[in-house]
Design a protein around this motif. Structure first.
Motif, PDB file in Angstrom:
ATOM      1  N   ALA A 161       0.830  -1.211   0.000  1.00  0.00           N
ATOM      2  CA  ALA A 161       0.000   0.000   0.000  1.00  0.00           C
ATOM      3  C   ALA A 161       0.864   1.260   0.000  1.00  0.00           C
ATOM      4  CB  ALA A 161      -0.933  -0.010   1.213  1.00  0.00           C
ATOM      5  N   SER A 162       1.905   1.258   0.814  1.00  0.00           N
ATOM      6  CA  SER A 162       2.807   2.412   0.855  1.00  0.00           C
ATOM      7  C   SER A 162       3.482   2.610  -0.494  1.00  0.00           C
ATOM      8  CB  SER A 162       3.859   2.206   1.947  1.00  0.00           C
ATOM      9  OG  SER A 162       4.801   3.253   1.930  1.00  0.00           O
ATOM     10  N   TRP A 187       2.341   1.653  -3.487  1.00  0.00           N
ATOM     11  CA  TRP A 187       1.374   2.033  -4.516  1.00  0.00           C
ATOM     12  C   TRP A 187       0.882   3.468  -4.336  1.00  0.00           C
ATOM     13  CZ3 TRP A 187       0.061   0.088  -9.039  1.00  0.00           C
ATOM     14  CH2 TRP A 187      -1.095   0.578  -9.666  1.00  0.00           C
ATOM     15  N   PHE A 188       0.661   3.884  -3.078  1.00  0.00           N
ATOM     16  CA  PHE A 188       0.032   5.185  -2.835  1.00  0.00           C
ATOM     17  C   PHE A 188       1.032   6.317  -2.612  1.00  0.00           C
ATOM     18  CE2 PHE A 188      -3.551   2.366  -1.649  1.00  0.00           C
ATOM     19  CZ  PHE A 188      -4.532   2.935  -2.456  1.00  0.00           C
ATOM     20  N   THR A 189       2.323   6.053  -2.693  1.00  0.00           N
ATOM     21  CA  THR A 189       3.296   7.129  -2.494  1.00  0.00           C
ATOM     22  C   THR A 189       3.078   8.306  -3.452  1.00  0.00           C
ATOM     23  OG1 THR A 189       5.091   5.932  -1.391  1.00  0.00           O
ATOM     24  CG2 THR A 189       5.733   7.728  -2.832  1.00  0.00           C
ATOM     25  N   PRO A 190       2.948   8.095  -4.768  1.00  0.00           N
ATOM     26  CA  PRO A 190       2.732   9.259  -5.656  1.00  0.00           C
ATOM     27  C   PRO A 190       1.453  10.024  -5.318  1.00  0.00           C
ATOM     28  CG  PRO A 190       3.306   7.295  -6.920  1.00  0.00           C
ATOM     29  CD  PRO A 190       3.009   6.837  -5.528  1.00  0.00           C
ATOM     30  N   TRP A 191       0.405   9.287  -4.975  1.00  0.00           N
ATOM     31  CA  TRP A 191      -0.853   9.937  -4.618  1.00  0.00           C
ATOM     32  C   TRP A 191      -0.699  10.759  -3.348  1.00  0.00           C
ATOM     33  CZ3 TRP A 191      -3.748   9.436  -0.148  1.00  0.00           C
ATOM     34  CH2 TRP A 191      -5.017  10.028  -0.168  1.00  0.00           C
ATOM     35  N   ALA A 192      -0.039  10.210  -2.344  1.00  0.00           N
ATOM     36  CA  ALA A 192       0.143  10.921  -1.074  1.00  0.00           C
ATOM     37  C   ALA A 192       0.964  12.190  -1.269  1.00  0.00           C
ATOM     38  CB  ALA A 192       0.818   9.994  -0.054  1.00  0.00           C
ATOM     39  N   MET A 193       2.002  12.111  -2.090  1.00  0.00           N
ATOM     40  CA  MET A 193       2.819  13.294  -2.355  1.00  0.00           C
ATOM     41  C   MET A 193       1.993  14.397  -3.002  1.00  0.00           C
ATOM     42  SD  MET A 193       6.231  11.360  -3.787  1.00  0.00           S
ATOM     43  CE  MET A 193       6.944  12.870  -4.442  1.00  0.00           C
ATOM     44  N   ALA A 194       1.174  14.021  -3.967  1.00  0.00           N
ATOM     45  CA  ALA A 194       0.354  15.014  -4.666  1.00  0.00           C
ATOM     46  C   ALA A 194      -0.734  15.577  -3.760  1.00  0.00           C
ATOM     47  CB  ALA A 194      -0.273  14.378  -5.907  1.00  0.00           C
ATOM     48  N   THR A 254       8.908   9.703   4.859  1.00  0.00           N
ATOM     49  CA  THR A 254       8.682   8.587   5.784  1.00  0.00           C
ATOM     50  C   THR A 254       7.578   7.671   5.278  1.00  0.00           C
ATOM     51  OG1 THR A 254       9.411   9.949   7.641  1.00  0.00           O
ATOM     52  CG2 THR A 254       8.139   7.990   8.173  1.00  0.00           C
ATOM     53  N   PHE A 255       6.574   8.227   4.614  1.00  0.00           N
ATOM     54  CA  PHE A 255       5.502   7.397   4.065  1.00  0.00           C
ATOM     55  C   PHE A 255       6.076   6.335   3.128  1.00  0.00           C
ATOM     56  CE2 PHE A 255       2.160   6.311   1.054  1.00  0.00           C
ATOM     57  CZ  PHE A 255       1.073   6.106   1.888  1.00  0.00           C
ATOM     58  N   THR A 256       7.026   6.729   2.296  1.00  0.00           N
ATOM     59  CA  THR A 256       7.669   5.773   1.392  1.00  0.00           C
ATOM     60  C   THR A 256       8.546   4.799   2.163  1.00  0.00           C
ATOM     61  OG1 THR A 256       7.731   7.517  -0.278  1.00  0.00           O
ATOM     62  CG2 THR A 256       9.087   5.559  -0.677  1.00  0.00           C
ATOM     63  N   MET A 257       9.239   5.301   3.178  1.00  0.00           N
ATOM     64  CA  MET A 257      10.119   4.452   3.975  1.00  0.00           C
ATOM     65  C   MET A 257       9.361   3.333   4.680  1.00  0.00           C
ATOM     66  SD  MET A 257      12.787   7.158   5.689  1.00  0.00           S
ATOM     67  CE  MET A 257      14.104   7.907   4.727  1.00  0.00           C
ATOM     68  N   GLY A 314       9.903   9.310  -6.067  1.00  0.00           N
ATOM     69  CA  GLY A 314       8.695   8.793  -5.430  1.00  0.00           C
ATOM     70  C   GLY A 314       7.731   8.123  -6.385  1.00  0.00           C
ATOM     71  N   ASN A 315       8.112   7.947  -7.673  1.00  0.00           N
ATOM     72  CA  ASN A 315       7.189   7.214  -8.547  1.00  0.00           C
ATOM     73  C   ASN A 315       7.303   5.714  -8.253  1.00  0.00           C
ATOM     74  OD1 ASN A 315       8.993   5.737 -10.512  1.00  0.00           O
ATOM     75  ND2 ASN A 315       9.666   7.824 -10.985  1.00  0.00           N
ATOM     76  N   ARG A 316       6.315   4.956  -8.706  1.00  0.00           N
ATOM     77  CA  ARG A 316       6.226   3.550  -8.301  1.00  0.00           C
ATOM     78  C   ARG A 316       7.402   2.721  -8.806  1.00  0.00           C
ATOM     79  NH1 ARG A 316       0.593   4.532  -9.833  1.00  0.00           N
ATOM     80  NH2 ARG A 316      -0.591   4.917  -7.922  1.00  0.00           N
TER      81      ARG A 316
END
Length: 318
Positions: free
Chosen positions: A108-109, A111-118, A149-152, A203-205
């Motif tokens: 989940a982290s 997949w959703f990293t680009p979305w969370a950043m935006a 940290t979300f990506t980490m 931060g892209n997938r």
């Protein structure tokens, strides 16, 4: 491996033959985050939830404070300690979850990293304009220029899953996992290069997934090497003692780079610290410092390292 990769990422003046040294830009942060997850998983075996969580909160706050302090020294490095401090607190919760749920969280982290950043970019900008201290939370969690940290969390959760699998299965799994993960990382690198510009820290997938596979490969190869040299531990001593002292060596590196940036212009040198001599210097001085410290204090309570001892006392992990 994480230390050397960090030095290469910070001061190597070129990408090296075939761009191989540029891999350090993808590997370093992911490997450190994965090791945070692995370390917490190993600590869980001797600490219950309240003890581990309280210890991790203290450690996380300490890392954040230390990161903010050394960021003021003037080294040409984006300090990662604040992000790892926040991650340490989150990981203390993850290690008490089942393996399958950690796998889901990692996916989940990722997949959703680009979305969370935006999504959080305008929130972060608003908090900055308002002068709110909460902007530090959105910065470290979602909007850091190089780290998030979300990506980490993806890398740390994957590290928890990985260490549980290789420790609870036959030794052959460690040996087979290393080349398989390396092959998967290579395939990801190839396909990403064929369809888009592939850069670290975006931060892209593709990038986050490649970082994960690369870090997992590094961990598995280290496990294989450790198994091969299990009866000749002295051969790897200089590396193992440095690996136990990563926090002190990280801060030592920042101090040396800040000192260089401050003094170099007055001696006619470029203030830029990217050079082969600097890379060799940082690597050698760090390995020697860790080895000498270990030899001098191996039988004392400060054997962990200067900062490691302080954090052990503060967090109750002494």
């Amino acid at each position: 491996m994480a230390l050397v990769s960090m030095f290469v990422a910070h001061v190597a003046p070129s990408a090296g033959p075939g761009g191989v040294l540029n891999l350090s830009e993808f590997l370093t942060a992911a490997l450190f985050a994965m090791l945070v997850g692995i370390s917490a998983e190993l600590s869980k075996e001797r600490m219950n939830f309240p003890t581990l969580f309280a210890s991790s909160v203290v450690r996380g706050i300490g890392l954040i404070a230390l990161g903010l302090y050394i960021a003021s020294w003037g080294a040409q490095v984006d300090i990662v300690l604040q992000y790892l401090g926040l991650l340490s607190i989150i990981v203390a919760l993850l290690v008490f979850l089942p393996t399958w749920l950690n796998a889901v969280i990692a996916l989940a982290s990722w997949w959703f990293t680009p979305w969370a950043m935006a999504y959080f970019e305008p929130v972060h900008q608003r908090l900055v304009s308002e002068g709110s201290l909460l902007h530090y939370l959105t910065l470290w969690m979602f909007e850091g220029p190089n780290y998030r940290t979300f990506t980490m969390v993806a890398w740390a959760a994957a590290g928890i899953v990985l260490i549980r699998l290789v420790r609870n299965r036959a030794a052959a799994l460690q040996i087979f996992a290393a080349p398989l993960l390396t092959a998967a990382a290579g395939a990801t690198w190839y396909y990403a290069h064929t369809i888009m510009e592939f850069l670290p820290y975006t931060g892209n997938r593709w990038e986050v997934g490649f970082d994960l596979l690369l870090a997992a490969s590094a961990v598995c190869w280290c496990l294989v090497i450790a198994r091969v040299f299990s009866r000749r531990e002295s051969f790897l001593e200089i590396f193992t003692v440095a690996g136990r002292m990563t926090l002190s060596l990280y801060v030592l590196q920042i101090a040396l780079l800040a000192l260089y940036a401050d003094l170099a212009p007055s001696y006619g040198f470029s203030s830029r610290d990217d050079s082969w001599p600097m890379l060799v210097f940082l690597t050698v001085i760090s390995l020697l410092f860790a080895w000498i410290w270990h030899r001098a204090f191996a039988r004392t309570f400060i054997r962990r390292g200067p900062l490691e001892t302080i954090f052990a006392l503060l967090t109750g992990r002494g």
